[in-house]
Design an enzyme around this catalytic site. Sequence first.
Site, short mmCIF file in Angstrom:
data_model
loop_
_atom_site.label_atom_id
_atom_site.label_comp_id
_atom_site.label_asym_id
_atom_site.label_seq_id
_atom_site.Cartn_x
_atom_site.Cartn_y
_atom_site.Cartn_z
N ASP A 26 56.67 -20.46 9.98
CA ASP A 26 57.00 -19.90 11.31
C ASP A 26 58.33 -19.16 11.17
O ASP A 26 59.37 -19.67 11.57
CB ASP A 26 57.09 -21.10 12.28
CG ASP A 26 57.45 -20.72 13.68
OD1 ASP A 26 57.29 -19.53 14.05
OD2 ASP A 26 57.90 -21.60 14.42
C1 SPV Z 1 56.72 -23.55 18.65
O1 SPV Z 1 55.90 -24.42 18.94
O2 SPV Z 1 56.45 -22.58 17.96
C2 SPV Z 1 58.09 -23.65 19.12
C3 SPV Z 1 58.66 -24.98 19.33
O3 SPV Z 1 58.75 -22.64 19.24
S1 SPV Z 1 59.39 -25.43 17.83
O4 SPV Z 1 58.39 -25.41 16.80
O5 SPV Z 1 59.91 -26.75 18.07
O6 SPV Z 1 60.46 -24.49 17.55
MG MG Z 2 57.92 -21.03 18.22
#
Ligand code: SPV
Ligand code: MG
Length: 288
Positions: free
Chosen positions: A58
Site C-alpha cells: 500500500d
Molecule cells: C486503509 O485501510 O487503507 C487505510 C487504513 O488507509 S490503514 O491501513 O490503517 O492506513
Molecule cells: Mg489506505
Amino acid sequence: MSPTNRTYPSFRSVLAAHPLTRIAGAHSPLGGVIAEQVGFQAVWASSFEISAARCLPDASLLGMTEYLEAAANIQKALTVPVVADCDTGFGNSMNVAYMVAEYERAGITAVSIEDKIFPKMNSFAAADHSLLDVGDFAHKIETAKKAQSDDEFFVIARTEAMISGLGVDEALKRCNVYADAGADAVLVHSKKDTKDEVIAFLDAWEDRLPVVVVPTTYPDWHADEAHTAGVSAVIYANQGLRATITSLRNALGSIYETGHSAHLEDSIAGVKDVFALQRLDQWQEFTA
Ligand code: SPV
Ligand code: MG
C-alpha cells in the site's frame, strides 16, 4: 451524478441518520456485500486491502484509475455508500481536482484524503511518514470542495500527524486548518496500542466536525464507547481481509494435506450461498 439517479443514499445522509456510523473495509464487491448484509452502514474501499488483494504494498503503486475501478465496482454491488480511501489524492491539488470529478462521476459520494507526501506508505509500515506542509494539504481540501459538483459529496480530511509521531497537538492544529478549508469530517489515525491518543484528540476537538477513527491497533475499543467519546464513524479497515487470509490458508492447506475436502463441507459457504451473493435467481428471471 445527481442524487435522483442514485439507488443508494449518500454517505452524508447515512452519517446524519446514525449516532455512530459503522464502516467495514473491503477490496471487492463480495466483501462489501457481506459487510452490508451483516449490518454495516457503509463500506471503506481500503487502499491497504485493494493493494493487498494484488499482493502489492500500500505504497501509491497502484494508480488512481485502479483504485477508482475497485471502489466503483464495490459501490455498484451495494445499497449502502462507499467511502473511497484516496490516499494523498494521487498527487498534487490538480490530481485532487481530477480525482473528485472522476469519483463523483462514478457515483462515489465520499472520499478520504490524507496529509502525507505522495508517494505514501501504509501507516503501519516501518517507513518515513513525513507530512505534507499543512497549508499545501489545506489547499488540497479546498480544491476537493471546489471541484465537487453535487452538494452531497463528502470530503474527509485525514491527518497522519499521530502516525508520524508528531502527537495530538499537531493533529489538532492540522484538523482545525482542514476544517477551515472546508473539510466535511476529519479522520484521526493512530497506531498506538491504546485509544488514549485518540481520546485526547476528541476531548480537545469539542465536536467541531464529525470525527472518524480506525481502531486497528486498539481493537478493544467498543463502538458504543467510541460513540460516547465523540466519534461519529468507526472504520474496521482491514479485519475482513485478514479474516479471509486466515480462512483461505486454513481451508486450502487442509485440502492439500488430507487430499479431500469432505471435512470442510460444514464450515465453508455452500454453493447456494454463493448463488445468493450472485443474485442468480434475479438474473435467471431474464431467461424465464
Ligand atoms: C486503509 O485501510 O487503507 C487505510 C487504513 O488507509 S490503514 O491501513 O490503517 O492506513
Ligand atoms: Mg489506505
